[in-house]
Design a protein around this motif. Structure first.
Motif, PDB file in Angstrom:
ATOM      1  N   LYS A 146     -16.512  -6.123   1.032  1.00 43.18           N
ATOM      2  CA  LYS A 146     -15.746  -5.105   1.571  1.00 43.18           C
ATOM      3  C   LYS A 146     -16.808  -4.387   2.340  1.00 43.18           C
ATOM      4  N   VAL A 158      -8.261  -5.883   9.740  1.00 44.92           N
ATOM      5  CA  VAL A 158      -7.807  -4.716   9.501  1.00 44.92           C
ATOM      6  C   VAL A 158      -7.048  -3.864  10.384  1.00 44.92           C
ATOM      7  N   GLN A 172     -18.875   0.637  -0.919  1.00 46.01           N
ATOM      8  CA  GLN A 172     -18.604  -0.249   0.248  1.00 46.01           C
ATOM      9  C   GLN A 172     -20.014  -0.955   0.717  1.00 46.01           C
ATOM     10  N   ASP A 176      -2.559  -3.933  -4.360  1.00 47.28           N
ATOM     11  CA  ASP A 176      -4.014  -3.187  -4.069  1.00 47.28           C
ATOM     12  C   ASP A 176      -4.282  -2.502  -5.362  1.00 47.28           C
ATOM     13  N   LYS A 189     -13.766  -8.619   4.242  1.00 40.71           N
ATOM     14  CA  LYS A 189     -13.023  -7.605   5.106  1.00 40.71           C
ATOM     15  C   LYS A 189     -14.056  -6.432   5.721  1.00 40.71           C
ATOM     16  N   TYR A 246     -11.617  -8.296  -3.315  1.00 41.06           N
ATOM     17  CA  TYR A 246     -12.346  -7.921  -2.031  1.00 41.06           C
ATOM     18  C   TYR A 246     -13.714  -8.134  -2.587  1.00 41.06           C
ATOM     19  N   ARG A 296      -6.332   4.531   7.162  1.00 39.18           N
ATOM     20  CA  ARG A 296      -6.393   5.842   6.502  1.00 39.18           C
ATOM     21  C   ARG A 296      -5.323   6.933   7.019  1.00 39.18           C
ATOM     22  N   PHE A 322       0.738  -1.321   0.074  1.00 39.47           N
ATOM     23  CA  PHE A 322      -0.015  -0.057   0.175  1.00 39.47           C
ATOM     24  C   PHE A 322       0.986   1.227   0.094  1.00 39.47           C
ATOM     25  N   SER A 336      -9.866  -3.721  -4.374  1.00 46.54           N
ATOM     26  CA  SER A 336     -10.243  -3.212  -3.373  1.00 46.54           C
ATOM     27  C   SER A 336     -11.208  -2.124  -3.166  1.00 46.54           C
ATOM     28  N   TYR A 374      -9.376 -10.153   5.637  1.00 42.88           N
ATOM     29  CA  TYR A 374      -8.341  -9.168   6.092  1.00 42.88           C
ATOM     30  C   TYR A 374      -8.854  -8.755   7.626  1.00 42.88           C
ATOM     31  N   TYR A 399      -1.477  -7.516  10.022  1.00 45.11           N
ATOM     32  CA  TYR A 399      -0.157  -6.874  10.330  1.00 45.11           C
ATOM     33  C   TYR A 399       0.306  -7.461  11.158  1.00 45.11           C
ATOM     34  N   ASP A 403      -8.055   5.153  -4.217  1.00 41.26           N
ATOM     35  CA  ASP A 403      -7.837   5.979  -3.169  1.00 41.26           C
ATOM     36  C   ASP A 403      -6.472   6.826  -2.569  1.00 41.26           C
ATOM     37  N   TRP A 408     -13.481   0.160  11.018  1.00 40.91           N
ATOM     38  CA  TRP A 408     -12.363  -0.343  11.599  1.00 40.91           C
ATOM     39  C   TRP A 408     -11.170   0.042  10.496  1.00 40.91           C
ATOM     40  N   TYR A 409     -11.356   0.724   9.434  1.00 44.83           N
ATOM     41  CA  TYR A 409     -10.289   0.864   8.590  1.00 44.83           C
ATOM     42  C   TYR A 409      -9.722   2.444   9.018  1.00 44.83           C
TER      43      TYR A 409
HETATM   44  C1  PBG Z   1      -8.415   1.273   0.116  1.00 45.04           C
HETATM   45  C2  PBG Z   1      -8.257   0.233   1.348  1.00 45.04           C
HETATM   46  C3  PBG Z   1      -8.589   0.435   2.471  1.00 45.04           C
HETATM   47  C4  PBG Z   1      -7.857  -0.846   3.033  1.00 45.04           C
HETATM   48  C5  PBG Z   1      -7.414  -1.563   2.337  1.00 45.04           C
HETATM   49  N1  PBG Z   1      -7.633  -0.778   1.072  1.00 45.04           N
HETATM   50  C6  PBG Z   1      -9.153   1.498   3.038  1.00 45.04           C
HETATM   51  C7  PBG Z   1     -10.572   1.724   2.618  1.00 45.04           C
HETATM   52  O1  PBG Z   1     -11.127   1.181   1.929  1.00 45.04           O
HETATM   53  O2  PBG Z   1     -10.974   2.968   3.045  1.00 45.04           O
HETATM   54  C8  PBG Z   1      -8.213  -0.818   4.672  1.00 45.04           C
HETATM   55  C9  PBG Z   1      -7.311  -1.622   5.199  1.00 45.04           C
HETATM   56  C10 PBG Z   1      -7.030  -1.782   6.813  1.00 45.04           C
HETATM   57  O3  PBG Z   1      -7.643  -0.871   7.416  1.00 45.04           O
HETATM   58  O4  PBG Z   1      -6.275  -2.418   7.267  1.00 45.04           O
HETATM   59  N2  PBG Z   1      -9.007   0.740  -1.147  1.00 45.04           N
END
Ligand code: PBG
Length: 329
Positions: A198, A276, A224, A120, A251, A195, A208, A79, A168, A274, A316, A124, A203-204
């Motif tokens: 998703k 997250v 999403q 990925d 996810k 994904y 971000r 990422f 994703s 995932y 992670y 974004d 939880w993301y």
């Molecule tokens: C973005 C993406 C996100 C994550 C993986 N790819 C964040 C989102 O969709 O806003 C989240 C991963 C994480 O929270 O560990 N396409």
């Protein structure tokens, strides 16, 4: 006075040996994909809401891949944090062949050809708007226009040597378009890990922060999935299977174990889940406070994700868990 019991489940728990032979689920480093953050320039930066995780610079990222291999982790997902100057609404930096991600892929593959590199696909990190797709003048995230860019992004990553392309973004039809694009370019061996389910999840949050990729306006609920929905996940599975996905992802993982199970029962494809950034942050924060035993609670969480039906886990904790499973610290 003995109870008159025909069944005594405790007999199958009476020794470590019998517990081992009757165990239904196991957890191993082979199940893990390790997510890594990378940025341009020199010096790595710690991520405050994810203690133990870094935004790596190029060299540090390669060292981390080497260390992960040493711990028995054979797959990473990348990422990027992209400088603001390279962001645009149409995310064109996402398919710059000299961009950060293609250079990182090529370097990993040059050093360790057998390392599995997952990438990925979504706009974004490259978007001035912080959305996974192109935003129209009236603030809608455009589906079909975005899919064209995602195909370019996937082709760029495949050309650099990616083994598995992982969209994703949650645009409709992107799996089929990416599959067709890859095949037309001769990348028939490159896999797609979709994904599929998703969710629009809080939880993301830490992710971000790590990438400075939060949406500049609104939220991601028009693409999403609604956390309230279960049947809709199965609809997404049906579509991604028909479009040629090689693996299906759910996810987040821990708060969505029921969905992992539903998806496991609905498809013959390998299922990934995932764990997250927010799940990591929650486990880490409680552990750092001494409120939970980190080793025990992390391995139990990962085992639960496996028991729910996941074959593959993005986490992670991949390196740490691999070391714990090997009997180390
Ligand atoms: C973005 C993406 C996100 C994550 C993986 N790819 C964040 C989102 O969709 O806003 C989240 C991963 C994480 O929270 O560990 N396409």
């Amino acid at each position: 006075m003995a109870l008159d019991l025909i069944e005594r489940p405790r007999r199958n728990r009476k020794s470590p040996w019998i517990r081992d032979m009757s165990r239904e689920t196991w957890l191993g480093a082979a199940h893990f994909i390790y997510p890594l953050f990378v940025h341009e320039g020199a010096g790595s930066v710690p991520i405050p809401s994810m203690p133990g995780c870094q935004r790596h610079d190029f060299d540090s990222l390669l060292r981390e891949v080497e260390a992960a291999r040493g711990d028995g982790v054979g797959a990473v997902v990348l990422f990027p944090k992209v400088p603001d100057a390279l962001k645009s609404n149409d995310g064109r930096e996402a398919y710059n062949p000299n961009g950060l991600v293609p250079r990182v892929i090529a370097a990993i593959k040059a050093h360790w050809p057998d390392m599995t590199v997952v990438t990925d696909v979504a706009l974004d990190p490259y978007s001035t708007e912080g959305h996974d797709g192109i935003v129209s003048a009236d603030g809608r995230v455009l589906n079909d226009e975005t899919v064209e860019v995602l195909v370019q992004q996937a082709l760029c990553q495949a050309a650099a040597g990616a083994d598995i392309i992982s969209p994703s973004d949650m645009m409709d039809g992107r799996v089929g378009a990416i599959r067709a694009g890859l095949d037309a370019a001769g990348h028939t061996d490159v896999s797609v890990l979709a994904y599929t389910a998703k969710y629009a999840s809080a939880w993301y949050g830490p992710f971000r922060d790590a990438l400075d990729s939060a949406p500049k306006f609104g939220d991601k609920k028009t693409y999403q999935m609604d956390p309230a929905n279960r049947r809709e996940a199965l609809r997404e599975v049906r579509l991604d299977e028909a479009e040629g996905a090689d693996m299906i992802m759910v996810k987040p993982a821990g708060p969505y174990l029921d969905i992992i199970r539903e998806v496991r029962d609905a498809t013959d494809l390998p299922v990934a889940a995932y764990q997250v950034s927010g799940e990591y942050a929650a486990l880490k924060a409680a552990s750092m406070n001494g409120w939970l035993n980190e080793r025990e609670v992390v391995l139990e969480s990962l085992l639960g994700i496996r028991r729910a039906g996941a074959d593959v886990i993005l986490t992670y904790y991949a390196r740490q868990a691999a070391r714990w499973l090997a009997g180390g610290e």
